[in-house]
Design an enzyme around this catalytic site. Structure first.
Site, PDB file in Angstrom:
ATOM      1  N   ILE A  10       1.175 -54.728 -44.442  1.00  0.00           N
ATOM      2  CA  ILE A  10       1.946 -54.235 -43.296  1.00  0.00           C
ATOM      3  C   ILE A  10       1.520 -54.903 -41.989  1.00  0.00           C
ATOM      4  CG2 ILE A  10       0.509 -52.229 -42.707  1.00  0.00           C
ATOM      5  CD1 ILE A  10       3.302 -50.694 -42.527  1.00  0.00           C
ATOM      6  N   ASN A  23      -5.635 -41.361 -38.342  1.00  0.00           N
ATOM      7  CA  ASN A  23      -6.262 -40.045 -38.338  1.00  0.00           C
ATOM      8  C   ASN A  23      -6.013 -39.450 -36.952  1.00  0.00           C
ATOM      9  OD1 ASN A  23      -8.496 -40.828 -36.537  1.00  0.00           O
ATOM     10  ND2 ASN A  23      -9.215 -42.009 -38.300  1.00  0.00           N
ATOM     11  N   ASP A  33      -5.117 -47.797 -41.625  1.00  0.00           N
ATOM     12  CA  ASP A  33      -5.530 -47.605 -40.232  1.00  0.00           C
ATOM     13  C   ASP A  33      -6.539 -48.680 -39.808  1.00  0.00           C
ATOM     14  OD1 ASP A  33      -5.795 -46.369 -37.722  1.00  0.00           O
ATOM     15  OD2 ASP A  33      -7.153 -44.820 -38.471  1.00  0.00           O
ATOM     16  N   VAL A 124      -6.678 -42.108 -49.139  1.00  0.00           N
ATOM     17  CA  VAL A 124      -7.822 -41.194 -49.136  1.00  0.00           C
ATOM     18  C   VAL A 124      -7.415 -39.747 -48.830  1.00  0.00           C
ATOM     19  CG1 VAL A 124      -9.515 -42.970 -48.575  1.00  0.00           C
ATOM     20  CG2 VAL A 124      -8.417 -41.688 -46.735  1.00  0.00           C
TER      21      VAL A 124
END
Length: 175
Positions: A10, A23, A33, A124
């Site tokens: 991405i 997050n 992230d 996760v």
């Protein structure tokens, strides 16, 4: 709206906006992230710190979205969204669907015509790929059917592994 799936990174996608599975701190992390923060360069972290200092002192809530510039990425913008964490008891599919809908709301506000999504919460955060894919595709289709949703023309699910690609391709074919 055109909706598609592809295997890829991405951080290398040529789209107006990419979505970051962030997050709530917005200050970087692992997985998608961490990759987005690394590829965008240090100005992304500075922009996220500024958001925390000003409009989001408590962090970004689960299911919501906010944008920053893309800095060193090919994408003009990064839309950060916080997916629900199954390991923390966040099991409501509506929270997950909100990540996709709110990201598209933000994209439309920015004037983005193309948006690339990762599999928010499938890493996760413990959601099964098939569940994420089903919720994501339904949420994007529902958003595209709403009045005024014709601003975003192209939504791509850019997935980093064959199992995720298979799950999203199945979900797209089912509807």
């Amino acid at each position: 709206m055109r909706i598609s799936t592809e295997l890829g990174d991405i951080t290398r996608v040529d789209a107006d906006a990419i979505v970051n599975a962030s997050n709530s701190s917005l200050l970087g992390g692992g997985g998608v992230d961490g990759a987005i923060h690394a590829a965008a360069g240090p100005r992304l972290l500075e922009a996220c710190r500024e958001l925390r200092r000003t409009s989001l002192p408590g962090g970004l809530p689960v299911g919501d979205a906010v944008a920053t510039p893309g800095f060193d990425l090919p994408a003009r913008w990064v839309i950060h969204t916080v997916g629900p964490n199954r390991h923390a008891g966040e099991t409501d599919p509506a929270l997950l669907a909100s990540c996709f809908a709110r990201s598209l709301d933000v994209a439309a506000e920015l004037g983005a015509r193309s948006v690339a999504f990762p599999a928010v919460s499938a890493g996760v955060y413990g959601w099964a790929p098939d569940d994420v894919a089903s919720v994501a595709v339904r949420a994007v289709r529902a958003w595209s059917a709403a009045p005024g949703a014709d601003d975003v023309e192209d939504v791509r699910f850019v997935l980093f592994g064959e199992p995720l690609l298979a799950a999203f391709t199945r979900a797209l074919a089912e509807g």
